[in-house]
Write a protein that holds these residues in place. Structure first.
Motif, PDB file in Angstrom:
ATOM      1  N   ARG A 109      28.064  39.387  -9.101  1.00 43.51           N
ATOM      2  CA  ARG A 109      27.583  38.068  -8.668  1.00 43.51           C
ATOM      3  C   ARG A 109      28.520  36.968  -9.144  1.00 43.51           C
ATOM      4  NH1 ARG A 109      23.059  37.206  -5.825  1.00 43.51           N
ATOM      5  NH2 ARG A 109      21.959  39.167  -5.439  1.00 43.51           N
ATOM      6  N   SER A 110      28.928  36.142  -8.222  1.00 45.90           N
ATOM      7  CA  SER A 110      29.800  35.019  -8.557  1.00 45.90           C
ATOM      8  C   SER A 110      28.960  33.913  -9.195  1.00 45.90           C
ATOM      9  CB  SER A 110      30.458  34.479  -7.297  1.00 45.90           C
ATOM     10  OG  SER A 110      29.462  33.910  -6.468  1.00 45.90           O
ATOM     11  N   ARG A 111      29.639  32.940  -9.808  1.00 45.20           N
ATOM     12  CA  ARG A 111      28.886  31.832 -10.404  1.00 45.20           C
ATOM     13  C   ARG A 111      28.076  31.067  -9.348  1.00 45.20           C
ATOM     14  NH1 ARG A 111      33.931  28.684 -12.868  1.00 45.20           N
ATOM     15  NH2 ARG A 111      34.852  30.740 -12.665  1.00 45.20           N
ATOM     16  N   GLU A 112      28.613  31.004  -8.127  1.00 43.78           N
ATOM     17  CA  GLU A 112      27.874  30.322  -7.049  1.00 43.78           C
ATOM     18  C   GLU A 112      26.582  31.087  -6.724  1.00 43.78           C
ATOM     19  OE1 GLU A 112      31.192  31.060  -6.816  1.00 43.78           O
ATOM     20  OE2 GLU A 112      31.973  29.021  -7.093  1.00 43.78           O
TER      21      GLU A 112
ATOM     22  N   ALA B  47      24.159  30.396  -9.519  1.00 43.99           N
ATOM     23  CA  ALA B  47      23.618  29.035  -9.418  1.00 43.99           C
ATOM     24  C   ALA B  47      22.539  28.976  -8.332  1.00 43.99           C
ATOM     25  CB  ALA B  47      24.742  28.045  -9.116  1.00 43.99           C
ATOM     26  N   ARG B  48      22.765  29.697  -7.259  1.00 45.60           N
ATOM     27  CA  ARG B  48      21.803  29.721  -6.155  1.00 45.60           C
ATOM     28  C   ARG B  48      20.491  30.366  -6.628  1.00 45.60           C
ATOM     29  NH1 ARG B  48      25.433  31.100  -2.534  1.00 45.60           N
ATOM     30  NH2 ARG B  48      25.083  33.327  -2.733  1.00 45.60           N
ATOM     31  N   VAL B  49      20.606  31.468  -7.341  1.00 47.92           N
ATOM     32  CA  VAL B  49      19.416  32.159  -7.852  1.00 47.92           C
ATOM     33  C   VAL B  49      18.641  31.241  -8.804  1.00 47.92           C
ATOM     34  CG1 VAL B  49      18.634  34.058  -9.341  1.00 47.92           C
ATOM     35  CG2 VAL B  49      20.326  34.496  -7.569  1.00 47.92           C
ATOM     36  N   PHE B  50      19.358  30.597  -9.728  1.00 45.20           N
ATOM     37  CA  PHE B  50      18.700  29.715 -10.696  1.00 45.20           C
ATOM     38  C   PHE B  50      18.097  28.485 -10.004  1.00 45.20           C
ATOM     39  CE2 PHE B  50      21.293  31.074 -14.747  1.00 45.20           C
ATOM     40  CZ  PHE B  50      20.660  32.304 -14.703  1.00 45.20           C
ATOM     41  N   SER B  51      18.763  27.981  -8.980  1.00 51.18           N
ATOM     42  CA  SER B  51      18.249  26.821  -8.267  1.00 51.18           C
ATOM     43  C   SER B  51      16.948  27.174  -7.545  1.00 51.18           C
ATOM     44  CB  SER B  51      19.267  26.308  -7.245  1.00 51.18           C
ATOM     45  OG  SER B  51      20.427  25.867  -7.906  1.00 51.18           O
ATOM     46  N   GLN B  52      16.947  28.337  -6.900  1.00 53.95           N
ATOM     47  CA  GLN B  52      15.731  28.763  -6.194  1.00 53.95           C
ATOM     48  C   GLN B  52      14.609  29.020  -7.192  1.00 53.95           C
ATOM     49  OE1 GLN B  52      17.349  32.126  -4.105  1.00 53.95           O
ATOM     50  NE2 GLN B  52      18.212  30.876  -2.465  1.00 53.95           N
TER      51      GLN B  52
ATOM     52  N   SER C 108      14.132  27.553 -10.108  1.00 56.05           N
ATOM     53  CA  SER C 108      13.627  26.331 -10.731  1.00 56.05           C
ATOM     54  C   SER C 108      13.173  25.308  -9.711  1.00 56.05           C
ATOM     55  CB  SER C 108      14.720  25.722 -11.605  1.00 56.05           C
ATOM     56  OG  SER C 108      15.829  25.364 -10.806  1.00 56.05           O
ATOM     57  N   GLY C 109      13.513  25.524  -8.455  1.00 60.50           N
ATOM     58  CA  GLY C 109      13.189  24.538  -7.445  1.00 60.50           C
ATOM     59  C   GLY C 109      14.041  23.289  -7.599  1.00 60.50           C
ATOM     60  N   GLY C 110      15.048  23.347  -8.433  1.00 61.54           N
ATOM     61  CA  GLY C 110      15.942  22.206  -8.630  1.00 61.54           C
ATOM     62  C   GLY C 110      17.335  22.563  -8.185  1.00 61.54           C
ATOM     63  N   SER C 111      18.298  21.810  -8.696  1.00 62.43           N
ATOM     64  CA  SER C 111      19.668  22.094  -8.316  1.00 62.43           C
ATOM     65  C   SER C 111      20.467  22.417  -9.573  1.00 62.43           C
ATOM     66  CB  SER C 111      20.245  20.880  -7.589  1.00 62.43           C
ATOM     67  OG  SER C 111      21.632  21.039  -7.456  1.00 62.43           O
ATOM     68  N   VAL C 112      20.859  23.679  -9.695  1.00 63.84           N
ATOM     69  CA  VAL C 112      21.653  24.101 -10.839  1.00 63.84           C
ATOM     70  C   VAL C 112      23.091  24.240 -10.353  1.00 63.84           C
ATOM     71  CG1 VAL C 112      21.975  25.875 -12.607  1.00 63.84           C
ATOM     72  CG2 VAL C 112      19.671  25.327 -11.800  1.00 63.84           C
ATOM     73  N   ARG C 113      24.011  23.579 -11.056  1.00 61.64           N
ATOM     74  CA  ARG C 113      25.407  23.591 -10.624  1.00 61.64           C
ATOM     75  C   ARG C 113      26.082  24.919 -10.980  1.00 61.64           C
ATOM     76  NH1 ARG C 113      29.264  19.980 -12.455  1.00 61.64           N
ATOM     77  NH2 ARG C 113      28.295  20.034 -14.515  1.00 61.64           N
ATOM     78  N   SER C 114      27.102  25.246 -10.233  1.00 61.28           N
ATOM     79  CA  SER C 114      27.774  26.537 -10.464  1.00 61.28           C
ATOM     80  C   SER C 114      28.846  26.400 -11.541  1.00 61.28           C
ATOM     81  CB  SER C 114      28.385  27.058  -9.165  1.00 61.28           C
ATOM     82  OG  SER C 114      29.312  26.121  -8.663  1.00 61.28           O
TER      83      SER C 114
ATOM     84  N   LEU D  34      25.098  27.188 -16.415  1.00 62.39           N
ATOM     85  CA  LEU D  34      24.299  28.376 -16.088  1.00 62.39           C
ATOM     86  C   LEU D  34      23.791  29.037 -17.371  1.00 62.39           C
ATOM     87  CD1 LEU D  34      26.591  29.961 -13.324  1.00 62.39           C
ATOM     88  CD2 LEU D  34      24.450  28.689 -12.978  1.00 62.39           C
ATOM     89  N   VAL D  35      24.680  29.091 -18.372  1.00 62.59           N
ATOM     90  CA  VAL D  35      24.304  29.702 -19.647  1.00 62.59           C
ATOM     91  C   VAL D  35      23.214  28.870 -20.323  1.00 62.59           C
ATOM     92  CG1 VAL D  35      25.146  30.283 -21.959  1.00 62.59           C
ATOM     93  CG2 VAL D  35      26.527  30.867 -19.960  1.00 62.59           C
ATOM     94  N   ALA D  36      23.369  27.551 -20.286  1.00 65.31           N
ATOM     95  CA  ALA D  36      22.383  26.667 -20.912  1.00 65.31           C
ATOM     96  C   ALA D  36      21.025  26.801 -20.226  1.00 65.31           C
ATOM     97  CB  ALA D  36      22.866  25.215 -20.847  1.00 65.31           C
ATOM     98  N   PHE D  37      21.046  26.959 -18.914  1.00 60.62           N
ATOM     99  CA  PHE D  37      19.795  27.131 -18.156  1.00 60.62           C
ATOM    100  C   PHE D  37      19.050  28.373 -18.653  1.00 60.62           C
ATOM    101  CE2 PHE D  37      17.356  29.056 -14.751  1.00 60.62           C
ATOM    102  CZ  PHE D  37      16.654  27.985 -14.204  1.00 60.62           C
TER     103      PHE D  37
END
Lengths: 521, 184
Positions: A181-184, A187-192, A194-200, A205-208
């Motif tokens: 899995r790429s960072r993008e 980021a997409r998985v984490f964004s979905q 959280s319902g927010g926008s997590v940057r790649s 990503l680690v902080a999230f």
């Protein structure tokens, strides 16, 4: 209402983009290995995985083992084989020592028994939320899925494992579970989630993950970990991580369950001076990981921290039988993942998911078919070019090539007494078991190609991509002195011509040199 | 890495420890005396909340922190800095070793954002091999199991991961910042 995981909250919103065969939940039954491999080669991220692992290989700088690692490798190979000589003895010594340290020891002969033991512990203690650190054996027994079916959420806390859990996938590398899995993607998985926008951005990503999982570490009732090594003489369990999640799961919840397969036992605590540095070197060229946690038992009187109970679950699943047979060296494995990164087939199929097994790569192709309750297909030994790179990088010198060839013979023999290529593999296996066999590694791909082609024509379920792997390469003619002597007296009509030459008389002539056997011109 | 190649001199061991800890992403400082040590702790803590082990030897630090108005968190998960003594340190690898026990607060080295390790120079061992031997003898010596420490933690630098695209990133679950203060 049961306690729910914060780390997993919102996962129903994640769009599952993985193929069904990569799922951690769906049974891969019915999936045909050759089709899966062909699809895996064409997955969008496969090229990237190939490149990442290739870079690991290049950084390795050749097959040589520098001093003093070569010395540790020799020592470790001896220690591991010494252990396998009396596996049941060391396991029982470990169990006694662990018990006298205050642990509760459970033996499980099958994955089902292991699941039962663990869920009973959880139920009897009113466990609602579980935090897990990385453990291959819990994948082998399908623990997370089982706990979930009992209404107990179990959260993977290793970053890579957390990502694949959210995406409902099996891990694709022992050391780097989400390497595909790429960072993008992440980021997409984490964004979905959280319902927010997590940057790649990797630190973001680690902080999230850190923030989400901290809440679970603080609230979980039970921690489940694997075991890297278990010292029989002291009853000490060793768990290594870089992220620190191993420390969290073994110290914060009130119950700690450590799950190990029996071959994780080592005779002496002092062996760690050899095995730990070697594991880190082989796995990631690190001198030490950030954390090594030595567990001796539950919280002692006067201590302010640590679990009230420590359980040790020891799984067999066919390993005591393996330790008595000709494949026993597979149990010397210390799970460094080096053979995976080194394997051209593994790299080309984008990591371990295509193996449809808990254990991918060369070590997985050997171990999987041998386990009593198999966590994957039995024809995995065909997912190899037999190039021998896996053996070169193996820190405990497991003869993976010979084991793979033996398993191919077994597989074909299981197809019935008239299986031509089964006998051919057997013959080839005997060739490889000679000392000079190892030096054949560079010609392996030439050897295997016609066999695969023929076997495919014969309708054997050979991996499509592995077949494609060898297609288009030039395949020099291959003859033996025996052929010249006896003519092409292939023992069976249907045998692949190239292998029909390996009649038993040539195999028994151990004085024949490699050059005399193989004419590469 | 043969044992004879290790410096016998304590100052050289200290220098090696600091060098290796820094190579692992941590920081090491030599403190000339107790007062210097306390000043250094205070300086690193700033006005953040501090989780400090309750031990007679750390009482002077606690006193000075209180004086400076630095608070202890009501919930240890909220602590921003953790301060704890180590039992051993390994010069060749920059490793800090903490053993569970009465009065020990291992969470101080795990939960906060920054971990400050107090390292008595006499605790320095030359190499990893020596550490394993020392721990092995310790474990063999506890005649009652209830005296055996429930856990021993080896810490080498900050928490880290390579799980995203194999890029090394500091600070996942454990502290992203690790300081070792060496004193006599």
């Amino acid at each position: 209402m049961a306690k729910r995981s914060i780390g997993l909250q919102g996962r129903e919103n994640i769009y599952l983009d993985r193929p069904i065969w990569a799922s951690a939940h769906e049974e891969p039954e019915g999936a045909v290995l050759s089709d899966v491999v062909a699809q895996a080669v064409d997955r969008p991220n496969t090229r990237k995985v190939t490149d990442l692992l290739m870079a690991v290989e290049e950084a390795r700088g050749g097959p040589a083992w520098p001093s003093p690692m070569d010395f540790l490798r020799e020592r470790a190979s001896v220690i591991r084989r010494e252990t396998l000589e009396d596996l049941p003895g060391y396991v029982s010594q470990l169990a006694d020592a662990a018990r006298s340290n205050g642990m509760i020891v459970h033996f499980a002969s099958t994955p089902g028994e292991a699941r039962q033991v663990i869920t009973d512990i959880a139920k009897e203690r009113g466990v609602e939320l579980v935090v897990k650190s990385k453990s291959m054996v819990t994948e082998e027994i399908g623990l997370t899925k089982h706990l979930e079916s009992m209404g107990i959420e179990s959260v993977e806390t290793d970053l890579g494992e957390y990502i694949v859990q959210l995406a409902d996938e099996r891990p694709s590398h022992v050391m780097v579970p989400a390497i595909h899995r790429s960072r993008e993607d992440i980021a997409r998985v984490f964004s979905q989630l959280s319902g927010g926008s997590v940057r790649s951005d990797i630190p973001e990503l680690v902080a999230f993950a850190r923030q989400r999982l901290r809440a679970d570490f603080a609230r979980a009732d039970m921690g489940i970990s694997g075991v890297n090594f278990a010292a029989a003489d002291r009853g000490t369990l060793v768990i290594v991580t870089n992220e620190g999640n191993g420390r969290m799961v073994t110290s914060r919840p009130r119950v700690h369950v450590a799950v190990m397969t029996m071959e994780k036992v080592i005779p002496r605590f002092s062996d760690l001076a050899v095995l730990l540095p070697l594991l880190f070197y082989a796995a990631s060229r690190q001198r030490l990981t950030a954390y090594q946690t030595f567990i001796n038992g539950p919280r002692r009187p006067g201590e302010q921290e640590g679990p009230e109970e420590v359980h040790l679950v020891i799984l067999d699943n066919g390993r005591s039988d393996i330790s008595k047979g000709s494949y026993k060296e597979v149990l010397a494995c210390i799970r460094c993942g080096a053979c995976q990164s080194a394997c051209p087939v593994y790299r080309r199929v984008g990591g371990g998911q295509a193996y449809l097994s808990t254990y991918g790569g060369p070590i997985g192709a050997v171990l999987t078919p041998l386990l009593k309750e198999r966590p994957g297909p039995s024809e995995l030994s065909f997912l190899s070019t037999l190039c021998g790179a896996c053996e070169e990088v193996c820190p405990v010198k497991i003869p993976l090539t010979s084991l793979l060839i033996g398993l191919r013979a077994d597989y074909e023999a299981s197809k019935g007494p008239y299986s031509a290529s089964g006998l051919a593999w057997k013959a080839w296996g005997e060739l490889w078991s000679r000392s000079y066999g190892y030096s054949l590694s560079t010609t392996a791909v030439r050897l295997v190609a016609p066999l695969m082609e023929k076997a495919r024509q014969l309708g054997f379920p050979l991996p499509g991509a592995a077949g494609r792997w060898v297609q288009g390469r030039s395949l020099p003619r291959f003859t033996t002195r025996a052929q010249a002597k006896h003519g092409s007296t292939a023992p069976f009509d249907s045998a692949p011509p190239v292998l029909g030459n390996f009649t038993s008389d040539t195999q028994d002539d151990s004085s024949v040199s490699r050059e005399e056997h193989i004419d590469e011109s | 890495m043969s044992p004879d190649s290790f410096p016998q001199d304590q100052d050289e061991l200290v220098a090696m420890f600091i060098r290796e800890l820094e190579a692992a992403g941590g920081h090491g400082f030599i403190c000339d005396n107790q007062e210097d040590l306390i000043d250094r702790v205070l300086e690193l803590c700033g006005n953040r909340s501090v989780l400090l082990e309750e031990d007679p030897s750390t009482e002077p630090i606690r006193f000075r922190l209180l004086e400076a108005g630095v608070s202890a968190p009501s919930d240890m998960w909220d602590a921003e800095v953790g301060v704890a003594k180590v039992d051993f340190a390994v010069a060749a690898t920059g490793t800090l070793v903490l053993m569970a026990g009465a009065n020990r607060l291992l969470g101080a080295s795990l939960l906060p954002y920054m971990f400050i390790a107090l390292v008595d120079r006499s605790c320095l061992l030359a190499d990893f091999d020596g550490l394993i031997r020392t721990l092995d003898m310790r474990l063999a010596d506890f005649d009652t199991e209830s005296a055996k420490p429930s856990a021993i933690h080896l810490i080498t630098g900050p928490s880290r991961t390579g799980d995203v695209e194999m890029q090394l990133t500091m600070g996942v679950h454990g502290p992203p910042e690790v300081y070792a203060l060496l004193y006599e």
